[in-house]
Structure formats: structure tokens, C-alpha cells
Design an enzyme around this catalytic site. Structure first.
Site, PDB file in Angstrom:
ATOM      1  N   GLU A 260      -6.395  -8.325  -0.178  1.00 30.26           N
ATOM      2  CA  GLU A 260      -6.762  -8.309   1.239  1.00 30.26           C
ATOM      3  C   GLU A 260      -8.263  -8.083   1.355  1.00 30.26           C
ATOM      4  OE1 GLU A 260      -4.684  -5.450   3.654  1.00 30.26           O
ATOM      5  OE2 GLU A 260      -2.792  -5.813   2.624  1.00 30.26           O
TER       6      GLU A 260
ATOM      7  N   GLU B 257       0.825  -1.210   0.000  1.00 26.08           N
ATOM      8  CA  GLU B 257       0.000   0.000   0.000  1.00 26.08           C
ATOM      9  C   GLU B 257       0.862   1.264   0.000  1.00 26.08           C
ATOM     10  OE1 GLU B 257      -2.840  -0.357   3.217  1.00 26.08           O
ATOM     11  OE2 GLU B 257      -4.135  -1.604   1.988  1.00 26.08           O
TER      12      GLU B 257
HETATM   13  C1  GLA Z   1      -4.081  -2.614   5.052  1.00 24.77           C
HETATM   14  C2  GLA Z   1      -2.683  -3.171   5.188  1.00 24.77           C
HETATM   15  C3  GLA Z   1      -2.592  -4.331   6.103  1.00 24.77           C
HETATM   16  C4  GLA Z   1      -3.440  -4.134   7.338  1.00 24.77           C
HETATM   17  C5  GLA Z   1      -4.861  -3.863   6.908  1.00 24.77           C
HETATM   18  C6  GLA Z   1      -5.820  -3.696   8.048  1.00 24.77           C
HETATM   19  O1  GLA Z   1      -4.809  -3.114   4.018  1.00 24.77           O
HETATM   20  O2  GLA Z   1      -2.120  -3.509   3.945  1.00 24.77           O
HETATM   21  O3  GLA Z   1      -1.243  -4.504   6.462  1.00 24.77           O
HETATM   22  O4  GLA Z   1      -2.954  -3.088   8.087  1.00 24.77           O
HETATM   23  O5  GLA Z   1      -4.872  -2.663   6.191  1.00 24.77           O
HETATM   24  O6  GLA Z   1      -7.114  -3.462   7.568  1.00 24.77           O
END
Ligand code: GLA
Ligand code: ZN
Length: 669
Positions: free
Chosen positions: A304, A153
Site C-alpha cells: 500500500e 495489518e
Molecule cells: C492501512 C490499511 C488500509 C487503509 C489505509 C489508509 O494501511 O491497511 O485499509 O485504511 O491504512 O491509509
């Protein structure tokens, strides 16, 4: 091509952080048992593990990662190996403070947290290059390596250190060539802001719309450059596919600029299914999924998602029965070839200890989350035919980061609360999505030719060449819908000479002159009259003159009552439609309903009840897969237009199907 080479499976698994558990015996053995039980086949590892791998500067410990790789190879699982640049070890930040971001108030951040690195810092780049090379050299030929999860991210919050500011000035030199040209493009005689040296350009000067726009472009460009540097480092050893996980509509980074360097697209999705907001939430994510499919015109991975609920939501709510599967099927139906979780096992400490995960603090297989994941995982085999299958949208919605930035940075039209460019794009998307048609989401630089209908909601900025390409699209038979607050500025955020939309040429093409815009107070009762009906208008009503266009809708009130609010101009084989006012979903739904009939765009499956939404994917052998989702809290019976095989669960031929409350099913035929 499957996402992981020669791995013809729907990817199922998630972020796995075994390095947090090394001190507790038996945990990793248990993880691998539970992975089997829940049919998980792919994991992302080492995302934040720099400190556990390079334990001291130049001193590496790969033992735990070697063990995970070996276990995965043995059990036929694949790994997305992350480059750990998102979070640096303490030793690095302490020894090289220049690797930490300087915030806009001039303060340098401390080493901790994550995604707070200066991406320009030569020493930070060098350290990232080294660790990436080490990882790639070691695991490039490992049978468990599925691909590269580059960083995590990437974050678009600017670093304002001297190096970054200097690099921004270099970026401008490259772009504008001479200061004279820059002054011209920046309209810098305004407030006497004529610039006589490159280093006078301040990225945060609120009065300089174009400098601020360029600063956002620079942040994206610098991040993409960093991303490429990371890829180059692993490419020295490995040709496994690379990606980076995006964050949906995340405004500070123009994700389209990352696309050319991704082998597949990955995104992180965290819906909460709050009561009464189901369709809104589904639209939010359906549009994102369509964007991610469109980016490379092929399946993406939902990298995710959360089998429980993230810890940062107002109500950390348990998933209601079936909601979880519906969320996964929404992604698959809109083009995902994998649905993965953050995270596999819930940690005991720190800021994510309460965040939903597949395996909870009890460590067992009896939780709602685990049972749901396992049930879904076990059913996934029945869908393996969708791997690599395609979507064929005939309609596209434009969602353009740079255009949104230009509107955001333009003083006027109220503030972000009224501009609502993202909500507006979504509302137009929703009106089309509700008709169960296949949709693409593009930015204005993407090809237009394959669509019958293009919707440009609030396309405030027309970049170079876009007007010509839109015109060609219409002349060749396309239908273009452009709305209020479109075509006000060029790529430098400068207004057009000769009137809107887009200056004399485009204005002639649409057959209208958009003279000005009426900002409507919340108490306004302005309306739009169309097709014998009256619809409420809010926030914006442009004051239009027809100059050749057919007026199909007019305003119902104010001194400009009866003047054009909706116009159609036939050009070549197509038409250019202009909607001058902000309406609700009621109008958009009726309006697009008619337009779809005219353009001959059909739903993917006819006859869906209102609460059921359908999407389709088609395999290379012609098999079509229909994903039917129940957006209501009641069971729904769907009478099918023809006999189809229900492959989700029952594997029987059906003339009608029962979809449980909040649930979904998949049919083939
Ligand atoms: C993001 C991050 C993860 C985690 C999630 C929690 O997507 O990439 O490492 O922190 O948020 O929702
Ligand atoms: Zn910096």
C-alpha cells in the site's frame, strides 16, 4: 523466483473494493478500462469483505467476486485474495461477542470498526478458518489468483479477556517450566512479588519488567499462531504464495517472527513529503525497504502507498511534480518488485472518503493522481529487468524489536522522548545511506557472516548467544560498532553481573568498562573530541574506563573531561568499536566515512552530488540497475563515473544525466 509464480512483471495496482460499488451501474466496467490505461496488473481484493461474502451466518454470495476474478483472468491481471479476518460482519460480532477484544480497562469492544478481534476466541478462529477454506476452495485453481493477502495489518493492541490471560499463563508455563524458575527469572522477591500460582502473573503490572516483556512476546506469538492458522486453512486447497501486510516499524508486533511463514514480505508505506524534511522522510522509508528486503533476502512488495495523501496527516497536501515517481523509485531501488496503492477508487462515504486514491470522486482519468499513476505505470515496462534482481549489502544496521521493548519497559534513562531508539537506529542508518552504500537491516537473531560492518545502535538487550556470535563476527574480520545503552540486559531484561557492556566476557572483548551513564540536560554543552574535531553530545554520555581498548575519542567537558567516549579494540582479524555518547549526524557522517574507507565498502555509484542518492539492484545475468533520486527542489546534473544507459524514459547512453527537481531516474550498465 517472481513474487507471483510465473508473472514476470513489476506488480502495479492496489487495494480494490468493487463490493462497495455494486449498486452503481458501469463503475466496474470503467474500473477495468482505467486499469488498462494505467498499466495496473495486480489488485488485492476482499480485504474487508466478509460481510459482503458471508451475508448471513453460513450463507455465501460469491457472485461479485467471481465476476472480478473472471475479468482479471480475461485481462491478464492477478489478484491477491485477502482473508477477511480484519473486520467481522455485524451478525458475527453480535451473535458471538467473545470474538471482540477486551480492552485493558476490562471493557469489551463492540463488533464494528476493524482489527479489534480476540485472536484467542475459539469461535472467532473457527469462523475465520471456515471463511478462509471457502475462499481457498473456490479460487485455488483460478488463473487470476496470484497469492494470499492474509488478513490486513494485524494489530498488536492486546486483548485482555480471560481466555487471552489464561493463554498467556500457559505460554509462561511452557517457557519457564516451573514457578521456581519463573520467580528466579522475574526477580520476584522485589516488592515481595513472589508468585505462588501461575494465575497471579499480571501482564500489566508496571513494576514487573519481565512479565510485561513476556506479555508483548505473547501478543506477537499469539498473532503469529493466528496467522499460521489462517495460512493452514488456505493451504488445504492452495499453494499460491502467502503474505500479510506489515506496518513498517510498528512497535507492538515483532515482525521478524512472522517472516518464516511468509512467502514474500509486504509492507504499507505512507510518506508525506513535507518541505524541508525530504531526506529524513526518504531515510525513514529507505531503511524500511531495506528491512523488508533483508527479511527474506529477496524482493518484497510495497502493498500500500498513496498516490495522494492519507486523510490522517496534519497537512493533506498535493504531491509536488515528480515526488510520486521518486517515492515509487525509492521502493524499487531498495528491493521492491511491486508498488501498489491504497486504494484504487475513492469511496463516497465513511472514514476514508477523503483519503487519496488512484481514481477520485470525479471517476475520470484527468486528475493529477490518475495521470501520475498512469504515466508511472506506462514507464514500468522499461524496468522489467529488475524483477527478481538482488541487493548485496556489506553493511548492516541492527534494529531489534525485543531489545527495543526491553529498553522501553526499563524505568530509567529518561522517557521515550530521550530514549529514541528508533530515531537513533535511523540516524546511524542515515549516516551510512548518505554515502550511497547498499545496506541491510537485521535483528540480532539474523546471521552476521555476510557483512563487513555491523552497527548495533542501542542494542540494549543481548539475547542468548548474541554476544558469542558478535565476537565470532569480529574475530573473523568484521567491524562491529556498538553504542551507548547497548548490552545492559539479557533476554529476561535482567542486568549483567560483572559490569557493562554485557558482563565480564564482552567487557573484556571491547576492552572497556562502562561504569555508568550521565543523562545530559538540554542545556549541557558536552562534546566529543575526535580526529581533531569537536562534536556536540546530547542526552547520554557513558562514563567509560579503557581496559585495553585504544581510546580514539574523548569527552570535551564535565568532570570526566578527557575520559574515553570512543574506543577501538582489535580482536582476531577485526575490531570492536564502542561509541559511548549520543552524537548528531555531523559526527556519525565523519565517523562512518572513515570506517567505510577502512573496511573497503564502496558506494554503489561514485561521485553523486550531495542532493542525489543512489541505490543498486543486480540481475542474475549481471546487469546492474542504478536508481538515482534527487532529494532537492532544484534540478540536478549528475556526471556519471562511466557511460550508462538511462532506461527511465529516454533509453539512451549517457555520460551525465539531468534529474528534475524532486525526481528520479534509472540507469543500467
Ligand atoms: C492501512 C490499511 C488500509 C487503509 C489505509 C489508509 O494501511 O491497511 O485499509 O485504511 O491504512 O491509509
Ligand atoms: Zn481475548
Amino acid at each position: 523466483m517472481t513474487i507471483i509464480n510465473h508473472f514476470h512483471r513489476i506488480l502495479h495496482g492496489g487495494d480494490y473494493n468493487p463490493d462497495q460499488w455494486l449498486h452503481i451501474p458501469g463503475i466496474i466496467d470503467r474500473d477495468f478500462e482505467l486499469m488498462e490505461q494505467s498499466c495496473c496488473n495486480t489488485f488485492s481484493v476482499a480485504i474487508f469483505s466478509w460481510g459482503q461474502i458471508e451475508v448471513e451466518e453460513g450463507k455465501f454470495d460469491f457472485s461479485w467476486l467471481d465476476d472480478i476474478f473472471a475479468r482479471c483472468a480475461e485481462s491478464g491481471k492477478k489478484l491477491f485474495l485477502a482473508t477477511p479476518s480484519a473486520a467481522k460482519p455485524a451478525w458475527l460480532g453480535k451473535k458471538y461477542p467473545e470474538s471482540c477484544k477486551v480492552r485493558s480497562d476490562g471493557h469489551r469492544d463492540f463488533w464494528g470498526k476493524r482489527q479489534n478481534n480476540c485472536l484467542t476466541s475459539p469461535i472467532f478462529r473457527e469462523k475465520v478458518r471456515q471463511i478462509n477454506r471457502k475462499l481457498a476452495e473456490r479460487y485455488a485453481n483460478h488463473p487470476a489468483l496470484g497469492g494470499w493477502h492474509i488478513s490486513n495489518e494485524y494489530n498488536g493492541e492486546p486483548c485482555c479477556c480471560d481466555l487471552c490471560i489464561r493463554k498467556f499463563h500457559e505460554f509462561l508455563k511452557e517457557k519457564y517450566g516451573t514457578l521456581e524458575n519463573l520467580n528466579k527469572q522475574y526477580w520476584s522477591a522485589f516488592w515481595g512479588h513472589h508468585l505462588t500460582d501461575w494465575d497471579q502473573i499480571h501482564p500489566l503490572d508496571g513494576s514487573m519488567n519481565t512479565a510485561r516483556l513476556d506479555w508483548r512476546r505473547f501478543i506477537t506469538a499469539n498473532t503469529v499462531e493466528f496467522f499460521r492458522m489462517e495460512i493452514d486453512a488456505v493451504r488445504e486447497f492452495s499453494d499460491a504464495p502467502v503474505t500479510t501486510n506489515m506496518m513498517g516499524y510498528y512497535d507492538p508486533l515483532d515482525y521478524w517472527k512472522f517472516v518464516p511463514y511468509c512467502d514474500f514480505i509486504a509492507d504499507d508505506c505512507y510518506p508525506s513529503w513535507y518541505h524541508g524534511e525530504t531526506e529524513e522522510t526518504a531515510v525513514y522509508f529507505a531503511m524500511l525497504h531495506d528491512l523488508h528486503y533483508t527479511m527474506l533476502g529477496k524482493p518484497f512488495v510495497m502493498m500500500e502507498s498513496c498516490p495522494g495523501i492519507p486523510n490522517y496527516r496534519p497537512y493533506v497536501k498535493l504531491r509536488r511534480p515528480n515526488e510520486f515517481q521518486r517515492e515509487m523509485l525509492l521502493a524499487l531501488g531498495h528491493g521492491a518488485d511491486g508498488t501498489m496503492y491504497f486504494q484504487w477508487r475513492k469511496g463516497f462515504g465513511n472514514c476514508e472518503k477523503i483519503h487519496g486514491a488512484v481514481v477520485g470522486h470525479d471517476g475520470g482519468d484527468q486528475t493529477l493522481a490518475f495521470k501520475r499513476v498512469a504515466d508511472y505505470g506506462n514507464k514500468l515496462e522499461s524496468l522489467s529487468g529488475i524483477v527478481d534482481s538482488a541487493k548485496a549489502p556489506e553493511a548492516a544496521v541492527i534494529y531489534d524489536w525485543e531489545s527495543n521493548w526491553a529498553l522501553d519497559l526499563t524505568n530509567g534513562f529518561g522517557g521515550t522522548e530521550t530514549k529514541k531508539w528508533q530515531e537513533t537506529a535511523r540516524l546511524h542508518y542515515r549516516a551510512l545511506w548518505e554515502k550511497n552504500i547498499d545496506l541491510a537491516v537485521i535483528d540480532s537473531d539474523q546471521p552476521f557472516d555476510s557483512y563487513k560492518l555491523i552497527v548495533a545502535p542501542m542494542l540494549f538487550m543481548l539475547k542468548k548467544g548474541v554476544a558469542e556470535r558478535l565476537k565470532r563476527f569480529v574475530e573473523n574480520g568484521g567491524t562491529l560498532v556498538m553504542t551507548y545503552l547497548s548490552a545492559y540486559v539479557d533476554e529476561n531484561n535482567a542486568c549483567f553481573f560483572g559490569g557493562n557492556p554485557g558482563g565480564p566476557d564482552l567487557r573484556r572483548f571491547f576492552g572497556i568498562w562502562n561504569e555508568d551513564i550521565d543523562g545530559l540536560e538540554p542545556s549541557s554543552d558536552q562534546t566529543l573530541l575526535w580526529n581533531g574535531k569537536k562534536y556536540r553530545v546530547s542526552d547520554y554520555a557513558e562514563y567509560l574506563h579503557a581496559e585495553g581498548a585504544e581510546v580514539t575519542g574523548v569527552y570535551g567537558g564535565e568532570f570526566y573531561k578527557g575520559s574515553p567516549a570512543l574506543t577501538v579494540m582489535r580482536q582476531g582479524k577485526g575490531k570492536a568499536v564502542y561509541l559511548a555518547a549520543r552524537t548528531g549526524l555531523d559526527f556519525l557522517s565523519d565517523f562512518y566515512g572513515k570506517l567505510l574507507e577502512e573496511t573497503g565498502i564502496r558506494p554503489v555509484l561514485e561521485g553523486m552530488p550531495t542532493g542525489v542518492k543512489a541505490s543498486r539492484r543486480t540481475a542474475a545475468n549481471g546487469d546492474a540497475y542504478y536508481f538515482l533520486l534527487n532529494m532537492t527542489e532544484e534540478p540536478q546534473t549528475v556526471v556519471l563515473p562511466r557511460e550508462l544507459r538511462e532506461i527511465w524514459g529516454t533509453d539512451t547512453l549517457r555520460k551525465s544525466v539531468e534529474i528534475p527537481s524532486r525526481g528520479g531516474t534509472v540507469l543500467k550498465g
